[in-house]
Each structure stands twice: as structure tokens, then as C-alpha cells.
Design a protein around this motif. Structure first.
Motif, PDB file in Angstrom:
ATOM      1  N   SER A   1      18.566  -2.804  24.240  1.00  0.00           N
ATOM      2  CA  SER A   1      18.009  -4.145  24.027  1.00  0.00           C
ATOM      3  C   SER A   1      17.067  -4.559  25.146  1.00  0.00           C
ATOM      4  CB  SER A   1      19.135  -5.171  23.891  1.00  0.00           C
ATOM      5  OG  SER A   1      19.778  -5.392  25.135  1.00  0.00           O
ATOM      6  N   GLN A   2      17.192  -3.924  26.318  1.00  0.00           N
ATOM      7  CA  GLN A   2      16.331  -4.259  27.455  1.00  0.00           C
ATOM      8  C   GLN A   2      15.008  -3.480  27.438  1.00  0.00           C
ATOM      9  OE1 GLN A   2      17.351  -6.876  29.520  1.00  0.00           O
ATOM     10  NE2 GLN A   2      18.852  -6.882  27.853  1.00  0.00           N
ATOM     11  N   GLN A   3      14.913  -2.486  26.564  1.00  0.00           N
ATOM     12  CA  GLN A   3      13.677  -1.700  26.486  1.00  0.00           C
ATOM     13  C   GLN A   3      12.590  -2.495  25.754  1.00  0.00           C
ATOM     14  OE1 GLN A   3      15.443   1.813  24.615  1.00  0.00           O
ATOM     15  NE2 GLN A   3      15.181   2.939  26.521  1.00  0.00           N
ATOM     16  N   LYS A   4      11.386  -2.397  26.252  1.00  0.00           N
ATOM     17  CA  LYS A   4      10.289  -3.204  25.720  1.00  0.00           C
ATOM     18  C   LYS A   4       9.861  -2.733  24.337  1.00  0.00           C
ATOM     19  CE  LYS A   4       5.677  -4.968  26.819  1.00  0.00           C
ATOM     20  NZ  LYS A   4       4.533  -4.901  27.744  1.00  0.00           N
ATOM     21  N   VAL A   5       9.719  -3.697  23.428  1.00  0.00           N
ATOM     22  CA  VAL A   5       9.214  -3.442  22.079  1.00  0.00           C
ATOM     23  C   VAL A   5       7.965  -4.294  21.883  1.00  0.00           C
ATOM     24  CG1 VAL A   5       9.699  -3.602  19.610  1.00  0.00           C
ATOM     25  CG2 VAL A   5      11.527  -2.955  21.189  1.00  0.00           C
ATOM     26  N   ALA A   6       6.870  -3.662  21.458  1.00  0.00           N
ATOM     27  CA  ALA A   6       5.611  -4.392  21.254  1.00  0.00           C
ATOM     28  C   ALA A   6       5.356  -4.554  19.756  1.00  0.00           C
ATOM     29  CB  ALA A   6       4.456  -3.636  21.899  1.00  0.00           C
ATOM     30  N   ILE A   7       5.180  -5.798  19.329  1.00  0.00           N
ATOM     31  CA  ILE A   7       4.767  -6.056  17.938  1.00  0.00           C
ATOM     32  C   ILE A   7       3.256  -5.903  17.879  1.00  0.00           C
ATOM     33  CG2 ILE A   7       4.724  -7.721  16.041  1.00  0.00           C
ATOM     34  CD1 ILE A   7       7.199  -9.041  17.236  1.00  0.00           C
ATOM     35  N   ILE A   8       2.782  -4.925  17.132  1.00  0.00           N
ATOM     36  CA  ILE A   8       1.338  -4.665  17.095  1.00  0.00           C
ATOM     37  C   ILE A   8       0.662  -5.288  15.867  1.00  0.00           C
ATOM     38  CG2 ILE A   8       1.482  -2.553  18.468  1.00  0.00           C
ATOM     39  CD1 ILE A   8       1.266  -0.970  15.827  1.00  0.00           C
ATOM     40  N   LYS A   9       1.493  -5.624  14.854  1.00  0.00           N
ATOM     41  CA  LYS A   9       0.904  -6.213  13.649  1.00  0.00           C
ATOM     42  C   LYS A   9       1.976  -6.955  12.863  1.00  0.00           C
ATOM     43  CE  LYS A   9      -2.273  -4.998   9.883  1.00  0.00           C
ATOM     44  NZ  LYS A   9      -2.924  -3.864   9.168  1.00  0.00           N
ATOM     45  N   VAL A  10       1.606  -8.128  12.354  1.00  0.00           N
ATOM     46  CA  VAL A  10       2.491  -8.912  11.471  1.00  0.00           C
ATOM     47  C   VAL A  10       1.782  -9.067  10.135  1.00  0.00           C
ATOM     48  CG1 VAL A  10       3.647 -11.126  11.102  1.00  0.00           C
ATOM     49  CG2 VAL A  10       3.497 -10.167  13.415  1.00  0.00           C
ATOM     50  N   VAL A  11       2.464  -8.658   9.061  1.00  0.00           N
ATOM     51  CA  VAL A  11       1.871  -8.727   7.714  1.00  0.00           C
ATOM     52  C   VAL A  11       2.800  -9.545   6.823  1.00  0.00           C
ATOM     53  CG1 VAL A  11       0.991  -7.422   5.748  1.00  0.00           C
ATOM     54  CG2 VAL A  11       0.899  -6.423   8.048  1.00  0.00           C
ATOM     55  N   THR A  12       2.247 -10.522   6.125  1.00  0.00           N
ATOM     56  CA  THR A  12       3.055 -11.290   5.168  1.00  0.00           C
ATOM     57  C   THR A  12       2.782 -10.752   3.766  1.00  0.00           C
ATOM     58  OG1 THR A  12       1.307 -12.957   5.008  1.00  0.00           O
ATOM     59  CG2 THR A  12       3.117 -13.382   6.534  1.00  0.00           C
ATOM     60  N   HIS A  13       3.839 -10.511   3.029  1.00  0.00           N
ATOM     61  CA  HIS A  13       3.758 -10.014   1.660  1.00  0.00           C
ATOM     62  C   HIS A  13       4.286 -11.060   0.698  1.00  0.00           C
ATOM     63  CE1 HIS A  13       2.718  -5.919   2.889  1.00  0.00           C
ATOM     64  NE2 HIS A  13       3.636  -6.029   3.835  1.00  0.00           N
ATOM     65  N   PRO A  14       3.965 -10.938  -0.585  1.00  0.00           N
ATOM     66  CA  PRO A  14       4.490 -11.894  -1.572  1.00  0.00           C
ATOM     67  C   PRO A  14       6.020 -11.899  -1.589  1.00  0.00           C
ATOM     68  CG  PRO A  14       2.730 -10.561  -2.519  1.00  0.00           C
ATOM     69  CD  PRO A  14       3.044  -9.966  -1.184  1.00  0.00           C
ATOM     70  N   SER A  15       6.590 -12.895  -2.237  1.00  0.00           N
ATOM     71  CA  SER A  15       8.045 -13.074  -2.333  1.00  0.00           C
ATOM     72  C   SER A  15       8.679 -13.267  -0.959  1.00  0.00           C
ATOM     73  CB  SER A  15       8.701 -11.884  -3.044  1.00  0.00           C
ATOM     74  OG  SER A  15       8.253 -11.806  -4.369  1.00  0.00           O
ATOM     75  N   LYS A  16       7.919 -13.897  -0.036  1.00  0.00           N
ATOM     76  CA  LYS A  16       8.417 -14.195   1.315  1.00  0.00           C
ATOM     77  C   LYS A  16       9.012 -12.949   1.960  1.00  0.00           C
ATOM     78  CE  LYS A  16       9.428 -18.190   2.806  1.00  0.00           C
ATOM     79  NZ  LYS A  16      10.137 -19.401   3.250  1.00  0.00           N
ATOM     80  N   THR A  17       8.213 -11.923   2.049  1.00  0.00           N
ATOM     81  CA  THR A  17       8.608 -10.685   2.739  1.00  0.00           C
ATOM     82  C   THR A  17       7.704 -10.498   3.947  1.00  0.00           C
ATOM     83  OG1 THR A  17       9.386  -9.678   0.690  1.00  0.00           O
ATOM     84  CG2 THR A  17       8.911  -8.191   2.517  1.00  0.00           C
ATOM     85  N   LEU A  18       8.315 -10.294   5.092  1.00  0.00           N
ATOM     86  CA  LEU A  18       7.588 -10.160   6.355  1.00  0.00           C
ATOM     87  C   LEU A  18       7.630  -8.707   6.813  1.00  0.00           C
ATOM     88  CD1 LEU A  18       6.293 -11.667   8.864  1.00  0.00           C
ATOM     89  CD2 LEU A  18       8.613 -11.709   9.800  1.00  0.00           C
ATOM     90  N   GLU A  19       6.469  -8.147   7.147  1.00  0.00           N
ATOM     91  CA  GLU A  19       6.397  -6.785   7.698  1.00  0.00           C
ATOM     92  C   GLU A  19       6.049  -6.866   9.181  1.00  0.00           C
ATOM     93  OE1 GLU A  19       3.864  -2.591   7.362  1.00  0.00           O
ATOM     94  OE2 GLU A  19       3.443  -4.241   5.964  1.00  0.00           O
TER      95      GLU A  19
END
Length: 568
Positions: A289-307
Motif C-alpha cells: 500500500s506504500q508503493q507509489k501508483v500513478a493514475i495515467i488516464k481516467v475514462v468514463t464509460h456509459p452506465s456509470k462505469t469508471l476506467e
């Protein structure tokens, strides 16, 4: 067929029979020990058979509390599953049923807790009644022991005037017993499917009462309320004669006053190993949990689905695996499982999250997916990842023929698998045992199709270019539509591509006829071992499992369907 059932379910049945057999053995052995042993002869005079019921259930509680933590040590389970990669599929599948086993052990703990509590309620009442004048000479004599110097007691209720209810809340055994029971009731009642789906946070927090449960469990035996005659006392005290001559105790050589002692606390010996393993598990989770995670892209899809597309140093995955995701800004304690939808060949990993509760809803807003404004990458919430962990669909490539079935968001494990297939076809140097994939996706509305059809369109084109259109046979089923959608579909039904998905393969309307589908697959691949992989609701899982049984041949050389269900 029976042969298929033994081949696929045999290891599961063997493990269950072994577990049940050990429970029965421990219960019967302990029951007879306390029912027949001379050391507890005088205790039985006070308590009767409820002594044996209490101790036998306590032994089974120790055994099952030893087991309850092991299936939820997900790093250990994943390691063992990976170590068994060379084993038969039926052996590997046992590790996919870890949560099912966890629940079964929990039910056994509940059963023995009920027996234990009821037996001790009888014991307390009988201890109390033994102090009354009407109890009889032997019971009175036993209850009086310990009131003079150099005597040891056998009855923990020291006076008839003692309030037994109050005693329950002032003794070690009583207080810890109440705490353990209340914790168990809260854990079990908040573990129902309705609570897990609708109020996951309630389930998560109450489940962590297991810490209090185990602390109470270890301390519980320190009360030593069940006391037996010491071995030294048994050597000098002629039980056969003295039992009927209690007035002679301490006056004749063969009847010295019996000496009693409480049993040494033993629960810690049973649970210390699993507790150390679980502590190691939590240390590993904390480190990750202490290791760094980088979010490189956020995509919203229909039916309230988040990528969410992410990167993490030294992150390695296989198709079909899953991770646990934490967002400290939402909750520093909660971890939620999500299937990886990216392929190992990609330079990132991704998850698709359907917004169904408070936690996912807050994450949706934190990532700016509600459309209220653009969020700079450095302002996105911090994400922690634990995993990846092995799941059933990682075995797709271990069969020549695989059938992948997803219902709604249950399609996510197969996104990774299909992407990996796509990359393998692009690389001429990669060889695979997998020769044919049947893909079924059942959806309630047209919007759910949208985020996944891009992958299918590109895969369809790639297979066509490579001359391997036969490799993937996919069937999309729409189970819900309105009148305007139906009219639109009917108007464009003669077009070459599907009006909803844009694929050459047309969408089917309604639910699949699984008898027809399985018979067709069985006829196409006689003599093959076929892996069936499913992610979706329990009701459909039961139907598919039944289909695998029905259409597997009794002949070892015939077709055999091997059922695998996602469970995390």
C-alpha cells in the motif's frame, strides 16, 4: 455423469469430508474423554453431560478458529495456487473456493458456539443449584470444598446467594464469553449477501471485529471454570469407594480430600500459527500500500462505469487476475477487489469500476468523472494497490477450447483475456495451447455494451486479417430494451453490421438457451477438455455448472466441461 462429477468435484468432496471427519473425531473424542475420564468424575456429578457438550464444542471451536483465517490470507492462497500451476486443473480450482470454505468454517463456528453457550448456561445453573441444601450430601460436600485452607474448589459458584447473571459479567470466562459471542453475532449478521452488496462498508468494518474475537478467545480459557481432579489426588483418592462415602473424606486414608485444578488454556496453541501468518499477510499488504501508483488516464464509460489506467513499478500480471484497491482519501482502511481489464502485454494496468455504492460513488467524483470540472493529474486521489492475485480465468490458456461467459460487469475478467489473445495473435513468435474461444456476454441494457465493443471490433478485425476468424466465436445477448430501441433494431436488421455494437456478429435478444449452446460446443469438439469460465450472478452459475455436468461424457475419451467460477 458420475465419472465427470468425481473428476471435477472429487478433490472438493475429499477436502470437505476430511474437514467434517476431523470435526466429528475431535467432538466425539473430547466428549468421551470428559464423559468417561476419572479426573472429571466429580465434575460430572455437579454438571452431568453438559460438561462433555461444552468441552467437545470448545475443542471444535479451537480447530475451526485455527482454519478460519487461512482462506483469507490472499497472498498465501495466491502463492499456493501459483505453485500448483503444474497440477491438475481440479486441484488448482480448490484455491478459487477459498471464500466458500471460509464461510463453511464460519457456519461450523456458529454451530459450536451455540452448543458451547447453551451447555455452559446449563453448567452455571447446575453449579448454582449444587450450593442449595436440597442438592444432596455429595453435591453439597463438593461445593463446600475450597472454603478451608489447603483445599481446592471444584464449584466456581462459591455461595448459593451468588447472582449468576452478575457472575457472568465479573469473571474472565464470563466477560470474554459475552464479548466473543456479541462479536460473532455482529460479524455473521453483517455478512449476508444483502449487506455485502448494499452496505459494503458495514460488512467491512464489522468483519474486523475478528481482532476482538480472537483476543477474547485466547483470554477466555484463562478463567479455568471447568476443573478436574489432579493426577496426584487420583493416586491416593479411591474414587470407587469415596464417591459413595463423602462423609469420610479427610478422615480415612483411602479418602483424602480430592484436589482440583483448572485446565491449562489451550486455544492459543491452536490459533498462534494462523495468526502469525495473517499478521505477515497484513504486513505485506501494508508494504504494498506504500508503493507509489500513478493514475495515467481516467475514462468514463456509459452506465456509470469508471476506467482507471495506472502504472506501478515492477507490477506483473497475468490475464484474468484481480487486485485490491484502496483510496486513503476516501477511507484509510477499506480495500475493494477489482478485476484487471488490461493485458500483460500493455504498458499499464487498468480496472473498470461500476458505481454501485458510497465508496465507488466518492471515487467517481474524486476522479472528476461526474463532469463538474477537469482535474489535473497531480490532483487525482492517491491510489494503493495490493496484488495481483490469481483467479479462475487465469486458466483460460490451459485448455485447447475455452468458453468465457460474463453477465453485465462480470465481463471484466475476460477483457484482459481477450486483449491478451489479441496481442498473442499480433506476435508470430508466441505460441499458445488455446485454439478456440467461445465468448458469451449477457447484458440488461445497450449502454453496457459500449465500453467493451471497441475491444471486440478491433479483435474481430485483427482475426480477420490474420485469417483466424474461426478462433473467436462471440455471442452477445441483450435481455432488456424499450419500444423505440426495438423499432430501431428492426429497421436496421438487414444491415451487414450490428446496429448496437457495430460488429459483424449480430446481437441476440433474450437469454441464451444453454442446452443448445452446450450441445453445439460438445458436438464441435468431441474428445476435448473444455474450460468453462464464468463471472456473474449465483443463479446463472448454478445453471452453467449443471450444464457442464449434463454435457460431459461418461467416456474418458469423450468431451469434458470443466467449470470455473470467479470468486473474490
Amino acid at each position: 455423469t458420475m465419472g465427470y462429477w468425481i473428476l471435477n468435484e472429487g478433490p472438493t468432496v475429499l477436502i470437505l469430508l476430511l474437514w467434517l471427519g476431523l470435526n466429528i473425531f475431535l467432538f466425539v473424542y473430547t466428549f468421551l474423554l470428559y464423559e468417561k475420564s476419572e479426573a472429571y468424575a466429580y465434575t460430572r456429578v455437579l454438571l452431568g453431560s453438559s460438561l462433555a457438550w461444552a468441552r467437545a464444542s470448545a475443542m471444535c471451536l479451537n480447530f475451526n478458529c485455527m482454519l478460519i483465517l487461512l482462506p483469507v490470507c490472499r497472498n498465501l492462497v495466491s502463492f499456493l495456487r501459483g505453485s500448483c500451476s503444474c497440477c491438475r486443473g481440479s486441484m488448482r480450482r480448490q484455491f478459487d473456493k477459498n471464500l466458500t470454505f471460509h464461510r463453511m468454517v464460519a457456519y461450523m463456528i456458529v454451530l459450536h458456539t451455540i452448543i458451547h453457550v447453551v451447555a455452559h448456561l446449563f453448567n452455571i445453573e447446575r453449579y448454582h443449584r449444587s450450593q442449595s441444601v436440597e442438592a444432596g450430601e455429595l453435591l453439597n460436600r463438593l461445593s463446600f470444598l475450597g472454603k478451608n485452607p489447603n483445599e481446592s474448589y471444584v464449584n466456581p459458584i462459591r455461595e448459593y446467594s451468588t447472582n449468576t447473571t452478575k457472575e457472568l459479567f465479573v469473571t474472565i470466562a464470563g466477560v470474554t464469553g459475552v464479548v466473543i459471542t456479541v462479536a460473532l453475532i455482529l460479524i455473521v449478521t453483517s455478512s449476508t449477501e444483502f449487506i455485502r452488496r448494499s452496505f459494503y462498508e458495514v460488512f467491512w468494518f464489522t468483519h474486523h471485529l475478528f481482532v476482538i474475537f480472537f483476543i477474547g478467545l485466547i483470554i477466555h480459557g484463562a478463567g479455568r471454570i471447568v476443573r478436574g481432579q489432579t493426577s496426584q489426588s487420583l493416586l491416593h483418592h479411591n474414587l470407587t469407594y469415596c464417591k459413595d462415602h463423602s462423609w469420610e473424606w479427610g478422615n480415612v486414608s483411602q479418602c483424602p480430600l480430592p484436589q482440583f485444578t483448572g485446565s491449562e488454556p489451550a486455544t492459543w496453541k491452536w490459533v498462534i500459527g494462523p495468526m502469525i501468518l495473517y499478521i505477515c499477510e497484513r504486513i505485506i499488504r501494508f508494504y504494498r500500500s506504500q508503493q507509489k501508483v500513478a493514475i495515467i488516464k481516467v475514462v468514463t464509460h456509459p452506465s456509470k462505469t469508471l476506467e482507471l489506467q495506472m502504472k506501478k513499478r515492477n507490477f506483473k500480471m497475468e490475464p484474468g487476475q484481480y487486485v485490491f484497491l484502496q483510496c486513503p482519501t476516501i477511507s484509510p482502511l477499506e480495500w475493494h477487489p477489482f478485476t484487471l481489464t488490461s493485458a500483460p502485454e500493455e504498458d499499464h494496468f487498468s480496472v473498470h469500476i461500476r458505481i454501485v455504492g458510497d465508496w465507488t460513488g466518492t471515487l467517481y467524483e474524486a476522479c472528476g468523472a461526474n463532469g463538474k470540472g477537469f482535474i489535473e493529474p497531480w490532483n487525482l486521489p492517491r491510489i494503493a494497490i495490493d496484488g495481483p492475485f490469481g483467479a479462475a480465468s487465469t486458466d483460460v490458456f490451459h485448455y485447447q477450447v475455452s468458453v468465457c461467459i460474463g453477465a453485465g460487469i462480470g465481463v471484466t475478467p475476460f477483457a484482459s483475456v481477450l486483449k491478451s489473445i489479441w496481442y498473442k495473435l499480433c506476435d508470430p513468435n508466441t505460441s499458445s495451447k488455446l485454439q478456440k474461444v467461445y465468448f458469451f456476454w449477457i447484458c440488461r441494457d445497450t449502454y453496457t455494451f459500449e465500453w467493451f465493443t471497441d475491444l471486440l471490433v478491433s479483435l474481430e478485425g485483427q482475426l480477420s486479417e490474420k485469417g483466424k476468424s474461426h478462433f473467436l466465436s462471440y455471442h452477445l445477448f441483450l435481455t432488456g430494451w424499450n419500444e423505440s430501441q426495438a423499432a430501431h433494431i428492426a429497421l436496421h436488421c438487414d444491415e451487414k453490421r450490428d446496429v448496437i455494437t457495430g460488429l459483424k456478429q449480430k446481437t441476440f435478444y433474450g437469454r441464451p438457451n444453454w442446452d443448445i449452446e452446450f450441445k453445439k460446443i460438445a458436438d464441435n469438439h468431441p474428445g476435448n477438455s473444455i474450460g468453462v469460465f464464468f463471472c456473474g450472478p449465483k443463479a446463472l452459475s448454478k445453471v452453467l455448472c449443471k450444464m457442464c455436468h449434463c454435457y460431459s461424457s461418461a467416456d474418458p475419451r469423450g468431451v469434458h466441461f470443466h467449470y470455473n467460477k470467479e470468486s473474490f
